[in-house]
Enzyme design. Structure first.
Site, PDB file in Angstrom:
ATOM      1  N   TYR A  22       0.790  -1.235   0.000  1.00 13.38           N
ATOM      2  CA  TYR A  22       0.000   0.000   0.000  1.00 13.38           C
ATOM      3  C   TYR A  22       0.824   1.288   0.000  1.00 13.38           C
ATOM      4  O   TYR A  22       0.255   2.373  -0.057  1.00 13.38           O
ATOM      5  CB  TYR A  22      -0.953  -0.005   1.206  1.00 13.38           C
ATOM      6  CG  TYR A  22      -1.948  -1.141   1.156  1.00 13.38           C
ATOM      7  CD1 TYR A  22      -2.867  -1.240   0.108  1.00 13.38           C
ATOM      8  CD2 TYR A  22      -1.975  -2.136   2.134  1.00 13.38           C
ATOM      9  CE1 TYR A  22      -3.779  -2.286   0.039  1.00 13.38           C
ATOM     10  CE2 TYR A  22      -2.883  -3.188   2.078  1.00 13.38           C
ATOM     11  CZ  TYR A  22      -3.775  -3.255   1.030  1.00 13.38           C
ATOM     12  OH  TYR A  22      -4.677  -4.296   0.958  1.00 13.38           O
ATOM     13  N   HIS A  99      -8.500   2.040  -5.706  1.00 12.95           N
ATOM     14  CA  HIS A  99      -7.693   1.153  -4.872  1.00 12.95           C
ATOM     15  C   HIS A  99      -6.229   1.498  -5.058  1.00 12.95           C
ATOM     16  O   HIS A  99      -5.793   1.781  -6.182  1.00 12.95           O
ATOM     17  CB  HIS A  99      -7.913  -0.317  -5.255  1.00 12.95           C
ATOM     18  CG  HIS A  99      -9.334  -0.752  -5.114  1.00 12.95           C
ATOM     19  ND1 HIS A  99      -9.890  -1.050  -3.896  1.00 12.95           N
ATOM     20  CD2 HIS A  99     -10.322  -0.889  -6.027  1.00 12.95           C
ATOM     21  CE1 HIS A  99     -11.163  -1.368  -4.067  1.00 12.95           C
ATOM     22  NE2 HIS A  99     -11.453  -1.272  -5.358  1.00 12.95           N
TER      23      HIS A  99
HETATM   24  C1  DQA Z   1      -7.672  -1.850  -1.135  1.00 14.58           C
HETATM   25  C2  DQA Z   1      -7.733  -3.292  -1.662  1.00 14.58           C
HETATM   26  C3  DQA Z   1      -8.634  -4.142  -0.805  1.00 14.58           C
HETATM   27  O1  DQA Z   1      -8.659  -5.486  -1.296  1.00 14.58           O
HETATM   28  C4  DQA Z   1      -8.137  -4.184   0.630  1.00 14.58           C
HETATM   29  O2  DQA Z   1      -9.037  -4.913   1.429  1.00 14.58           O
HETATM   30  C5  DQA Z   1      -7.921  -2.815   1.180  1.00 14.58           C
HETATM   31  C6  DQA Z   1      -7.275  -1.809   0.329  1.00 14.58           C
HETATM   32  C7  DQA Z   1      -6.646  -0.994  -1.910  1.00 14.58           C
HETATM   33  O3  DQA Z   1      -6.731   0.216  -1.811  1.00 14.58           O
HETATM   34  O4  DQA Z   1      -5.777  -1.537  -2.595  1.00 14.58           O
HETATM   35  O5  DQA Z   1      -8.190  -2.546   2.345  1.00 14.58           O
HETATM   36  O6  DQA Z   1      -8.951  -1.254  -1.297  1.00 14.58           O
END
Ligand code: DQA
Length: 154
Positions: A22, A99
Site C-alpha cells: 500500500y 484502490h
Molecule cells: C484496497 C484493496 C482491498 O482489497 C483491501 O481490502 C484494502 C485496500 C486498496 O486500496 O488496494 O483494504 O482497497
C-alpha cells in the site's frame, strides 16, 4: 461542486500497514495532496474514514443533497458489502472506486467488486496516485453532466 472522499476499513493505518502493498504515505498525506488537487480543480472535498460499514453508509446518506459525487476506497468492503452498494445506489451520487493496489494481481477473493458495475469508473494499482486520477475522472464526468467548465484557465 463538493466531493465526498470516503475511505473504508484499515485505511487509517496507511503508512504502517503492509507498506510493500500500500506504500509509505499516510492517509493524512494522501488527503492533503487530494486537497491541493481539489483546490487546483476548483472543487471542495470532505474526507471521511471509518472502520465501520454503518458509519460509511451514514456518511453517504448525509452526502445526499450536500455533495455532487463520491470518491471511494471501500477497502475490504469492496469485495463483500451489499449494503454499501445499496447505499451508493440509494443516494444516487456518481462515484469513482479507487484502490491503491492492483487487486487483480492479488488473491482471487479481491477480484470481485460489488460496486464496480455501478461506478462511473474504477482506478487501481497506482498507489496513492489512484486517488488523484480518480478525482480528476470524477470531476470531468460531473462537469460534462452539468456543463460546468470549471475554474477559469490561467
Ligand atoms: C484496497 C484493496 C482491498 O482489497 C483491501 O481490502 C484494502 C485496500 C486498496 O486500496 O488496494 O483494504 O482497497
Amino acid at each position: 461542486m463538493k466531493i465526498l472522499v470516503l475511505h473504508g476499513p484499515n485505511l487509517n493505518l496507511l503508512g504502517r500497514r503492509e507498506p510493500a502493498v500500500y506504500g509509505a504515505q499516510t492517509l493524512d498525506e494522501i488527503n492533503a495532496q487530494l486537497g491541493v488537487l481539489a483546490a487546483e480543480l476548483g472543487v471542495d472535498v470532505a474526507f471521511v474514514q471509518s472502520n465501520h460499514e454503518g458509519a460509511l453508509i451514514d456518511a453517504l446518506h448525509a452526502a445526499q443533497g450536500a455533495m455532487q459525487g463520491v470518491l471511494i476506497n471501500p477497502g475490504g468492503l469492496t469485495h463483500s458489502s451489499v449494503s454499501l452498494r445499496d447505499a451508493l445506489l440509494a443516494v444516487n451520487l456518481p462515484f469513482v472506486e479507487v484502490h491503491l493496489s492492483n487487486v487483480y494481481a492479488r488473491e482471487p477473493f479481491r477480484h470481485t467488486s460489488l460496486l464496480r458495475d455501478v461506478a462511473v469508473g474504477v482506478v487501481l494499482g497506482f498507489g496513492a496516485d489512484s486517488y488523484g486520477m480518480g478525482l480528476r475522472g470524477l470531476i470531468s464526468h460531473l462537469r460534462r453532466r452539468v456543463g460546468d467548465a470549471g475554474p477559469p484557465a490561467g
